[in-house]
Design a protein around this motif. Sequence first.
Motif, short mmCIF file in Angstrom:
data_model
loop_
_atom_site.label_atom_id
_atom_site.label_comp_id
_atom_site.label_asym_id
_atom_site.label_seq_id
_atom_site.Cartn_x
_atom_site.Cartn_y
_atom_site.Cartn_z
N VAL A 29 0.85 -1.20 0.00
CA VAL A 29 0.00 0.00 0.00
C VAL A 29 0.88 1.25 0.00
N LYS A 30 1.93 1.23 0.85
CA LYS A 30 2.84 2.39 0.91
C LYS A 30 3.52 2.61 -0.44
N GLU A 31 3.96 1.50 -1.03
CA GLU A 31 4.65 1.58 -2.33
C GLU A 31 3.71 2.14 -3.40
N ALA A 32 2.46 1.64 -3.38
CA ALA A 32 1.46 2.11 -4.36
C ALA A 32 1.20 3.60 -4.16
N GLU A 33 1.14 4.02 -2.90
CA GLU A 33 0.88 5.44 -2.59
C GLU A 33 1.99 6.33 -3.14
N SER A 34 3.24 5.91 -2.89
CA SER A 34 4.35 6.76 -3.34
C SER A 34 4.44 6.74 -4.87
N LYS A 35 4.15 5.59 -5.48
CA LYS A 35 4.19 5.52 -6.94
C LYS A 35 3.08 6.38 -7.55
N ALA A 36 1.92 6.39 -6.90
CA ALA A 36 0.80 7.20 -7.39
C ALA A 36 1.18 8.69 -7.35
N LYS A 37 1.86 9.10 -6.27
CA LYS A 37 2.28 10.50 -6.16
C LYS A 37 3.30 10.85 -7.24
N GLU A 38 4.25 9.91 -7.44
CA GLU A 38 5.28 10.11 -8.47
C GLU A 38 4.62 10.28 -9.84
N THR A 39 3.67 9.39 -10.14
CA THR A 39 2.97 9.45 -11.43
C THR A 39 2.24 10.77 -11.58
N ASN A 40 1.60 11.22 -10.49
CA ASN A 40 0.90 12.51 -10.53
C ASN A 40 1.86 13.63 -10.90
N THR A 41 3.04 13.61 -10.30
CA THR A 41 4.03 14.67 -10.59
C THR A 41 4.42 14.65 -12.06
N VAL A 42 4.66 13.43 -12.59
CA VAL A 42 5.07 13.31 -14.00
C VAL A 42 3.96 13.84 -14.92
N ILE A 43 2.72 13.40 -14.65
CA ILE A 43 1.60 13.83 -15.51
C ILE A 43 1.40 15.34 -15.39
N GLN A 44 1.51 15.85 -14.16
CA GLN A 44 1.31 17.29 -13.94
C GLN A 44 2.33 18.11 -14.75
N LYS A 45 3.60 17.66 -14.70
CA LYS A 45 4.65 18.38 -15.45
C LYS A 45 4.30 18.42 -16.94
N GLU A 46 3.87 17.26 -17.45
CA GLU A 46 3.54 17.14 -18.87
C GLU A 46 2.36 18.06 -19.22
N ILE A 47 1.34 18.07 -18.34
CA ILE A 47 0.15 18.90 -18.59
C ILE A 47 0.53 20.38 -18.59
#
Lengths: 181, 99
Positions: free
Chosen positions: A81-99
């Motif tokens: 769960v912790k790993e999924a949470e941190s990966k979700a945040k990382e993905t958000n950052t990547v998508i946000q930068k792209e947007i």
Amino acid sequence: MGQLLYLLSFLPDWFWGLVLTVGILATLAAWVLRMIPFVKTYSLPLNVAGVLLTLSGVYYQGVIANEEKWMQRIDELEEAVKEAESKAKETNTVIQKEIVYQDRVIKEKGQKQIQYIDRIVQGDTIKETIVKDMSPEQKAAFEKELEALKNNIKNCPVPKIVIDEHNKAAVNPTPAKGEKK
Amino acid sequence: MKKLMIFTLALTLSGCGMLQRFAPVPPPPFPEPIKELTEKCPDLKQIEGNEVAITELLKTIVHNYNMYYLCSLKNDGWNDWYVKQREIYESKLRKDAKK
């Protein structure tokens, strides 16, 4: 039954090891006592008690092992769960930068295009910038087009019906929730 | 009698381990959406005035095309966000839960 098991779970693990040992020893003692003539009458209750203690001891050894297995499983899941949470945040950052990047590119393109139209209308700076790399034929054709545009702006305003139809098309037929239709 | 004893011991050794149990792990929190994607798409620009030059009409059209692309970016962003977040959820949690 559940409450009883819950209360028993507070006993330390070593206690159940002790129960199992005592149970086995009592069963063995009952077996030995059966061979001694005068005390063999005590062997039956001792045997029964030994078997019961052995069974409950073995049962709780199983409970302890089972509990350990589940605790390990919980740890693994919590880790996942912790790993999924941190990966979700990382993905958000990547998508946000792209947007943010693409948003800027689109806005800049639109602004440039509107500025270009303004410059064409003004006409003064066109010659130095837009026409400078054109061949004489291209330049003449462009200037002709520019002249036609100027004439059009001066003499032909857009008919009101066109403006009205454009404005009608620009209105959202399905307003968002909470907005008045 | 011996067989019964062995069977009972084997049964008790399981300590209820044969029963299906669920690990009491709280589900992961729902991932936070990206702020830029939650912004509402603005309404399209309209032309004001009765006597409008063709270039004004053109500028409004360009502006509205631009708004479409900005809004389409949000839509694509949401799709991308959903696909990636779902992938994370399925690869990390479902796989672990199936073990």
